[in-house]
Structure formats: C-alpha cells, structure tokens
Design an enzyme around this catalytic site. Sequence first.
Site, PDB file in Angstrom:
ATOM      1  NE  ARG A  61      36.257  44.948  51.517  1.00  0.00           N
ATOM      2  CZ  ARG A  61      36.449  43.742  51.007  1.00  0.00           C
ATOM      3  NH1 ARG A  61      37.167  42.852  51.659  1.00  0.00           N
ATOM      4  NH2 ARG A  61      35.942  43.411  49.830  1.00  0.00           N
ATOM      5  CG  ASP A 100      29.636  35.346  50.944  1.00  0.00           C
ATOM      6  OD1 ASP A 100      30.840  35.026  50.980  1.00  0.00           O
ATOM      7  OD2 ASP A 100      29.221  36.472  51.301  1.00  0.00           O
ATOM      8  CB  CYS A 128      32.023  36.994  46.485  1.00  0.00           C
ATOM      9  SG  CYS A 128      31.834  36.611  48.248  1.00  0.00           S
ATOM     10  NE  ARG A 147      35.209  42.480  42.771  1.00  0.00           N
ATOM     11  CZ  ARG A 147      35.407  42.608  44.086  1.00  0.00           C
ATOM     12  NH1 ARG A 147      35.544  41.529  44.816  1.00  0.00           N
ATOM     13  NH2 ARG A 147      35.432  43.794  44.660  1.00  0.00           N
TER      14      ARG A 147
HETATM   15  N1  NVA Z   1      30.031  38.284  53.018  1.00  0.00           N
HETATM   16  C1  NVA Z   1      31.471  38.306  53.015  1.00  0.00           C
HETATM   17  C2  NVA Z   1      31.968  38.754  51.667  1.00  0.00           C
HETATM   18  C3  NVA Z   1      33.478  38.747  51.545  1.00  0.00           C
HETATM   19  C4  NVA Z   1      33.936  39.256  50.229  1.00  0.00           C
HETATM   20  C5  NVA Z   1      31.981  39.208  54.128  1.00  0.00           C
HETATM   21  O1  NVA Z   1      31.407  40.292  54.317  1.00  0.00           O
HETATM   22  O2  NVA Z   1      32.931  38.849  54.794  1.00  0.00           O
HETATM   23  N1   CP Z   2      35.202  38.992  47.058  1.00  0.00           N
HETATM   24  C1   CP Z   2      35.907  39.944  47.717  1.00  0.00           C
HETATM   25  O1   CP Z   2      35.471  41.089  47.879  1.00  0.00           O
HETATM   26  O2   CP Z   2      37.135  39.528  48.114  1.00  0.00           O
HETATM   27  P1   CP Z   2      38.116  40.319  49.089  1.00  0.00           P
HETATM   28  O3   CP Z   2      37.517  40.326  50.453  1.00  0.00           O
HETATM   29  O4   CP Z   2      39.395  39.527  49.011  1.00  0.00           O
HETATM   30  O5   CP Z   2      38.298  41.719  48.559  1.00  0.00           O
END
Ligand code: NVA
Ligand code: CP
Length: 310
Positions: free
Chosen positions: A111, A229, A268, A296
């Site tokens: 991530r 979102d 999400c 998920r």
């Molecule tokens: N668009 C959001 C998604 C979180 C799962 C972010 O990047 O924070």
């Molecule tokens: N939706 C999602 O990716 O959640 P997290 O940021 O908690 O992993």
Amino acid sequence: MTKKIKHFIDLDSFSKKDFRVLLDKCHTRKNSKIRKGNAELDLDMCAEDKILAMIFEKPSTRTRFSFETAMLQLGGKTITASSNDMQLNRGETIEDTAKVLSRYVDLVMLRTNEHSTLIDFASESSIPVINGLSDRSHPCQVLTDLMTFEEKRGKINGKIVTWFGPGNNMTHSWIHAASLLDFELRICAPKKFSADKKIIKKALNEGAKIIDNISPEKAARHSNCIVTDTWFSMGDREDASKREMLKSYQVNNKLIKLAEDDVMFLHCLPAHRGEEVTAEVIDGPNSHVWDEAENRVHAQKGIIDWCLSD
Ligand code: NVA
Ligand code: CP
C-alpha cells in the site's frame, strides 16, 4: 522455462476474458465447496506453505485484515510491516527491498503513497506484487465491489454504475473496470476534482461507456449502483472550500430515490456520515457495505489464487 510473474497492479492490464475468469474465481471462492464456512479453511489450501508479505505506507483496516484472513484460510502465512519500521525509512531503495523480499516470501502486497513505488518494486521483484491501494488506483476494492454487485443482481453488464464525489484511486479503478465489463459508468464530480482525464480517455478509446461531467440529479436517474468514497483520501490536505464544493455531491435519500428501486449503495469504507453519504443511506435498505467489506476476504482469495497459479 521460467514462470511468468503474475502481478496484480491495475485492472487495465487484464484482457476482458482473463478478468471475467478472475471475477468468477472470486464468486467461486465464496460460494462453492472450495470453502467450508466462515473462519474455516478453504479445502484446496491453494496457498499452503506460502508466505505473503504486506508493506503499508498508509493505514489500513480492511485490506490488512482481509488479506491476513484470506491467507490463513488458504493455508498460508503473512508478515506485515509498516514501511516506517523498515530500512526504507532510512533510504534503502524500493528496488533493493524487492530483491531481498523476493528471496524470503512468495508474494507481496504494497500500500503506497505513490503508484510509482509499486511499479519500481515490481520491476525488480521475482514474486507477484499486489496493489493494496496507491494514489492512482485500488483494484482489490473495485474487484470486490463488482463481486458484491454481481452476487446480488447478476452480471453487471448492461447496468448503470454512478460515482459521486471527487475523482480518486477508487474512481480510476472503476474506470478500468468499465473497459473490461460492459456497464455504463457515470462520473459525477466537480470539474476541479475530476478523475484523471488520461485514464478516462484511454478507457473511452477502448470502448468503455463513460459519462463524465453530469449533474447529480441526472446521474442518479435509473442507476443500478451508486458508489462514493471519502472526500479526502489518505494524504490529501483537508480544506474547507473543497468540502463546501462537494456538498451537492453527497449521496442522500433524494438521490437514492431518483435511482432504480433496488439501487445498490456501495462504499469502500471508511465512511464519513454527514459528508459523502448520509447515515440514512449508508445504514439504510439500499446499502450493502457490510457484505462489501466481507467480500474483501473472498476477493483477496481470488487474487492470491490467480497470482500463484500458472
Ligand atoms: N480513496 C480512499 C480509499 C480508502 C480505502 C483513500 O485513498 O484514502
Ligand atoms: N477499503 C479499504 O481499503 O479499507 P482500508 O483502508 O481499511 O484497508
């Protein structure tokens, strides 16, 4: 013969046919006898003795726990680290990190703040790399969302999916999906915060049905699925004028009523009630966000299985 490394970085690297196979794999993982039940092992143990490393540059609840659960139920193990706790934080390159981890584990999920970090890692990795969210895309989540829609409403082809709110990583993965499955994607975002025009243009050239720049009321009409979102993604600067500009893009009951009666609301998560969505929508009858969150786990299993298979 050397085995092809199967990275899961973006949905736009899939052919329509291969993507359908992956999506069906996710459905099968949840529904068939491959899986015995919640908290039980999958019968085929397709990740037996495999190790997934997960590196987080940003926080996570769902991605972290669903990948861990998925690996455990598939017979594998996980090692999780924040990039802050690694030598990455002291200047070791992402490419060197990729070379080292390739000698230890069988697949890696990252991530990242910047999408280029994923690409640089993959360029030196001899094991599959999974995008667990970057500033550009969130393919694991959109695969899950497609699965959630289809398990309740049948194939998404021919349906209308409408995105409300600023263009972001989720919007981009939805755009990629629109090139692969034959649904109409409406993007309802203020011009100033629209999705990446290059990603939209590429999808349109590939034949995707995308309608950009559409008013909230028009966008909601006849929608089969409404998605939103957070207005501020991780790493975004929160600012009052953006919040003000986004007020008319909030998903509320007025918009839901304009859509089809059985419109599915997806998010999400994490959600901000009173901002991008009202409590009455996210906690109401059209919301499927808890099934979406559960899925998920099933979708990650599909991805892990796909990455490890020939
Ligand atoms: N668009 C959001 C998604 C979180 C799962 C972010 O990047 O924070
Ligand atoms: N939706 C999602 O990716 O959640 P997290 O940021 O908690 O992993």
